[in-house]
Enzyme design. Sequence first.
Site, mmCIF file in Angstrom:
data_model
loop_
_atom_site.group_PDB
_atom_site.id
_atom_site.type_symbol
_atom_site.label_atom_id
_atom_site.label_comp_id
_atom_site.label_asym_id
_atom_site.label_seq_id
_atom_site.Cartn_x
_atom_site.Cartn_y
_atom_site.Cartn_z
ATOM 1 N N LEU A 6 0.944 -1.363 -0.022
ATOM 2 C CA LEU A 6 -0.020 -0.073 0.080
ATOM 3 C C LEU A 6 0.970 1.181 -0.200
ATOM 4 O O LEU A 6 1.843 1.424 0.837
ATOM 5 C CB LEU A 6 -0.881 0.010 1.301
ATOM 6 C CG LEU A 6 -1.755 -1.146 1.428
ATOM 7 C CD1 LEU A 6 -2.882 -0.943 2.581
ATOM 8 C CD2 LEU A 6 -2.498 -1.590 0.077
ATOM 9 N N ALA A 7 0.702 1.981 -0.945
ATOM 10 C CA ALA A 7 1.507 3.167 -1.151
ATOM 11 C C ALA A 7 0.898 4.473 -1.799
ATOM 12 O O ALA A 7 1.490 5.124 -2.579
ATOM 13 C CB ALA A 7 2.908 2.931 -2.049
ATOM 14 N N ARG A 13 2.006 15.022 6.248
ATOM 15 C CA ARG A 13 3.106 15.414 7.452
ATOM 16 C C ARG A 13 4.647 15.602 6.947
ATOM 17 O O ARG A 13 5.426 15.916 7.586
ATOM 18 C CB ARG A 13 3.180 14.626 8.768
ATOM 19 C CG ARG A 13 1.831 15.209 9.472
ATOM 20 C CD ARG A 13 1.786 14.388 10.993
ATOM 21 N NE ARG A 13 1.198 12.894 10.500
ATOM 22 C CZ ARG A 13 1.577 11.858 11.368
ATOM 23 N NH1 ARG A 13 2.177 12.028 12.474
ATOM 24 N NH2 ARG A 13 0.719 10.808 10.956
ATOM 25 N N THR A 78 -7.840 1.966 3.778
ATOM 26 C CA THR A 78 -6.780 0.826 3.637
ATOM 27 C C THR A 78 -7.510 -0.385 2.582
ATOM 28 O O THR A 78 -6.859 -1.139 2.021
ATOM 29 C CB THR A 78 -5.949 0.405 4.920
ATOM 30 O OG1 THR A 78 -7.124 0.228 5.866
ATOM 31 C CG2 THR A 78 -5.085 1.597 5.182
ATOM 32 N N ARG A 329 38.190 10.354 -9.206
ATOM 33 C CA ARG A 329 36.824 10.570 -10.061
ATOM 34 C C ARG A 329 36.601 9.288 -10.800
ATOM 35 O O ARG A 329 37.433 8.474 -10.829
ATOM 36 C CB ARG A 329 36.886 11.885 -10.915
ATOM 37 C CG ARG A 329 36.590 13.131 -9.902
ATOM 38 C CD ARG A 329 36.912 14.382 -10.613
ATOM 39 N NE ARG A 329 36.146 14.260 -11.897
ATOM 40 C CZ ARG A 329 36.174 15.085 -12.925
ATOM 41 N NH1 ARG A 329 37.379 15.889 -12.887
ATOM 42 N NH2 ARG A 329 35.375 15.173 -13.949
ATOM 43 N N TYR A 362 46.578 17.314 -11.191
ATOM 44 C CA TYR A 362 45.203 17.152 -12.157
ATOM 45 C C TYR A 362 45.739 16.130 -13.052
ATOM 46 O O TYR A 362 46.326 16.298 -14.157
ATOM 47 C CB TYR A 362 44.509 18.287 -12.539
ATOM 48 C CG TYR A 362 43.545 17.492 -13.607
ATOM 49 C CD1 TYR A 362 42.362 16.689 -12.972
ATOM 50 C CD2 TYR A 362 43.265 17.792 -14.888
ATOM 51 C CE1 TYR A 362 41.319 16.172 -13.847
ATOM 52 C CE2 TYR A 362 42.246 17.221 -15.686
ATOM 53 C CZ TYR A 362 41.563 16.378 -15.100
ATOM 54 O OH TYR A 362 40.359 15.790 -15.893
ATOM 55 N N ASN A 373 57.121 8.877 -11.272
ATOM 56 C CA ASN A 373 56.960 9.885 -10.296
ATOM 57 C C ASN A 373 56.316 11.326 -10.760
ATOM 58 O O ASN A 373 56.873 11.895 -11.811
ATOM 59 C CB ASN A 373 58.202 10.553 -9.585
ATOM 60 C CG ASN A 373 58.015 11.061 -8.379
ATOM 61 O OD1 ASN A 373 57.293 11.907 -8.177
ATOM 62 N ND2 ASN A 373 58.832 10.791 -7.492
ATOM 63 N N ALA A 376 54.692 17.745 -7.874
ATOM 64 C CA ALA A 376 53.791 18.866 -7.527
ATOM 65 C C ALA A 376 53.292 19.692 -8.682
ATOM 66 O O ALA A 376 54.135 20.203 -9.029
ATOM 67 C CB ALA A 376 54.135 19.625 -6.197
ATOM 68 N N ASN A 382 43.847 17.945 -20.691
ATOM 69 C CA ASN A 382 43.226 17.039 -21.652
ATOM 70 C C ASN A 382 41.989 17.450 -22.281
ATOM 71 O O ASN A 382 41.477 16.666 -23.085
ATOM 72 C CB ASN A 382 42.707 16.079 -20.686
ATOM 73 C CG ASN A 382 41.705 16.464 -19.780
ATOM 74 O OD1 ASN A 382 42.018 17.732 -19.085
ATOM 75 N ND2 ASN A 382 40.710 15.541 -19.337
HETATM 76 C C1 UD1 Z 1 -3.413 1.816 9.674
HETATM 77 C C2 UD1 Z 1 -4.564 0.814 10.295
HETATM 78 C C3 UD1 Z 1 -4.319 0.719 11.771
HETATM 79 C C4 UD1 Z 1 -2.924 0.347 12.078
HETATM 80 C C5 UD1 Z 1 -1.789 1.533 11.375
HETATM 81 C C6 UD1 Z 1 -0.600 0.950 11.382
HETATM 82 C C7 UD1 Z 1 -6.420 0.532 9.186
HETATM 83 C C8 UD1 Z 1 -7.923 1.079 8.983
HETATM 84 N N1 UD1 Z 1 -5.766 1.056 10.022
HETATM 85 O O1 UD1 Z 1 -3.933 3.214 10.123
HETATM 86 O O2 UD1 Z 1 -5.054 -0.467 12.457
HETATM 87 O O3 UD1 Z 1 -2.494 0.593 13.876
HETATM 88 O O4 UD1 Z 1 -1.978 1.436 10.270
HETATM 89 O O5 UD1 Z 1 0.405 2.142 11.083
HETATM 90 O O6 UD1 Z 1 -6.053 0.014 8.135
HETATM 91 N N2 UD1 Z 1 -3.238 3.649 2.153
HETATM 92 C C9 UD1 Z 1 -3.361 3.707 0.828
HETATM 93 N N3 UD1 Z 1 -4.613 4.343 0.409
HETATM 94 C C10 UD1 Z 1 -5.549 4.586 1.445
HETATM 95 C C11 UD1 Z 1 -5.077 4.670 2.860
HETATM 96 C C12 UD1 Z 1 -3.877 4.307 3.134
HETATM 97 O O7 UD1 Z 1 -2.619 3.384 -0.104
HETATM 98 O O8 UD1 Z 1 -6.585 5.036 0.798
HETATM 99 C C13 UD1 Z 1 -1.799 3.475 2.619
HETATM 100 C C14 UD1 Z 1 -0.773 4.713 3.254
HETATM 101 O O9 UD1 Z 1 -0.046 5.162 2.055
HETATM 102 C C15 UD1 Z 1 -0.070 3.864 4.299
HETATM 103 C C16 UD1 Z 1 -0.776 2.754 4.778
HETATM 104 O O10 UD1 Z 1 -1.646 2.539 3.682
HETATM 105 O O11 UD1 Z 1 1.175 3.413 3.670
HETATM 106 C C17 UD1 Z 1 -1.580 2.994 6.030
HETATM 107 O O12 UD1 Z 1 -2.210 4.147 5.947
HETATM 108 P P1 UD1 Z 1 -2.475 5.068 7.159
HETATM 109 O O13 UD1 Z 1 -3.546 6.293 6.592
HETATM 110 O O14 UD1 Z 1 -1.079 5.630 7.664
HETATM 111 O O15 UD1 Z 1 -3.118 4.256 8.205
HETATM 112 P P2 UD1 Z 1 -3.635 4.387 9.594
HETATM 113 O O16 UD1 Z 1 -4.778 5.326 9.850
HETATM 114 O O17 UD1 Z 1 -2.490 4.820 10.480
#
Ligand code: UD1
Length: 456
Positions: A6-7, A13, A78, A329, A362, A373, A376, A382
């Site tokens: 999940l990313a 923040r 998530t 280099r 250089y 040798n 200095a 070059n």
């Molecule tokens: C989530 C968990 C929580 C856990 C915590 C650990 C859920 C509902 N909650 O909470 O129980 O203790 O992680 O850190 O799962 N992401 C997506 N798409 C989305 C939302 C999130 O890809 O729509 C990815 C975020 O990029 C991140 C990860 O999921 O890598 C977690 O998301 P985040 O919003 O940090 O979850 P928490 O609310 O902290």
Amino acid sequence: MNVVILAAGMGKRMRSELPKVLHLLAGKSLIAHVVDRARSLAPRRIVVVYGHGGEAVPQALAGCGDLRFARQAPQLGTGHAVMQALPHLDDDVPTLVLYGDVPLTRRDTLARLVEAAGSERLGLLTVELADPRGYGRIVREGGHIVRIVEEKDAGEAVRTIREINTGILVAPTPALRRWLAALSNDNAQKEYYLTDVVAAAVHDGVPVASTQPADAWETLGVNSKRQLAELERLFQRNLAEALMDEGVQLADPARLDVRGELVCARDVTIDVNCVFEGKVVLEDGASIGANCVIRDARIGAGAQVLPFTHIEDASIGARARIGPYARLRPGTVLGEDTHVGNFVELKNTRMAAASKANHLAYIGDAVVGERVNIGAGTITCNYDGANKYQTVIEDDAFIGSDSQLVAPVRVGRGATLGAGTTLTRDAPAQRLTVSRARQVTIESWQRPVKKKPGQG
Ligand code: UD1
Ligand code: CA
């Protein structure tokens, strides 16, 4: 197994234009750490769920042919994120969910979780924290996990629970599809929570297993620049400890930064504040002085790199002595017993055994023989502003101080250049070649004296 990473989250923040998972830890993006860890488990599929930051995440991982990408827009939680990956998953194997911003989980920790879950159970990675604030809590009845409650949905009693959800879980894939399809967003954040699959599993009579990491820091995520820096220190400390366990002598394990792969043979010593990038190999007995930056290099057995030396894409022979304040280099290849001293810059240059350039020079695009040798102030000219040319200095040549070798040019075997020579044609072997104006003394010359007032 399948792995879903999940990313898609935005990482507000971090206060950055760059998607959170592309920030670097030890010189490598957070997501690349997670992808590498996933690969170490030899999964059948790896699916990266991306969203925030547009195509930046798939573009950054474009070289990885084994990855599949699923776009999540908008980001509705998530559970919704994992739904986007479903079309890519193989039903015959379980699915492991990882977070792209949790880079330090050990392979062994994940392997134990996957094993505990097997093909029939839901497996959760949980951890007990002294301060569980902000995390989903693991609710157990009679010792068995029955559900996860998010902090924002939790009452007083649940908030006192210290066992938390790390977010990492593994589930049988057909069941996961079923549970995700039934998720609702009727909760404090109006999100589709992946964590709700736990209650669904319990409802279906699917057992829920849990395992814990060896160390709680394995499950730390990055939400801010402060946390990124904390995880960087954790990563570096672990790496330093592993090096010391292999026998490397570190002057201070807290003052070492490896942003890539550092391979050390026996009896290697590394002084404080060194940075290693790319792949660096230190052979038997090599020593690295304080404040060196070394990238993609091989340092031969017994070679000494003295303080404040910068090395990039170079190979250094056994027993060589480099620095202090040397700069090697790309394309520098030094033979055994070579010496390169302070304020010497080498580029795309081969220097054979026992040759020396000890101060202020250089040398670029050159081939230097053995036992040469270089005095200095020597410079290879070059570059004519358009093209680069090679300088060849054969074995046993002696280059007098403050010489300019205007390439292309060759200094023959055993030749000597007088100090201050500007060499524009080849210097023959075994001869003295000198190009400076002949020295004269003017016998009749008198130093002027100041006129006295009233004179002349
Ligand atoms: C989530 C968990 C929580 C856990 C915590 C650990 C859920 C509902 N909650 O909470 O129980 O203790 O992680 O850190 O799962 N992401 C997506 N798409 C989305 C939302 C999130 O890809 O729509 C990815 C975020 O990029 C991140 C990860 O999921 O890598 C977690 O998301 P985040 O919003 O940090 O979850 P928490 O609310 O902290
Ligand atoms: Ca989080």
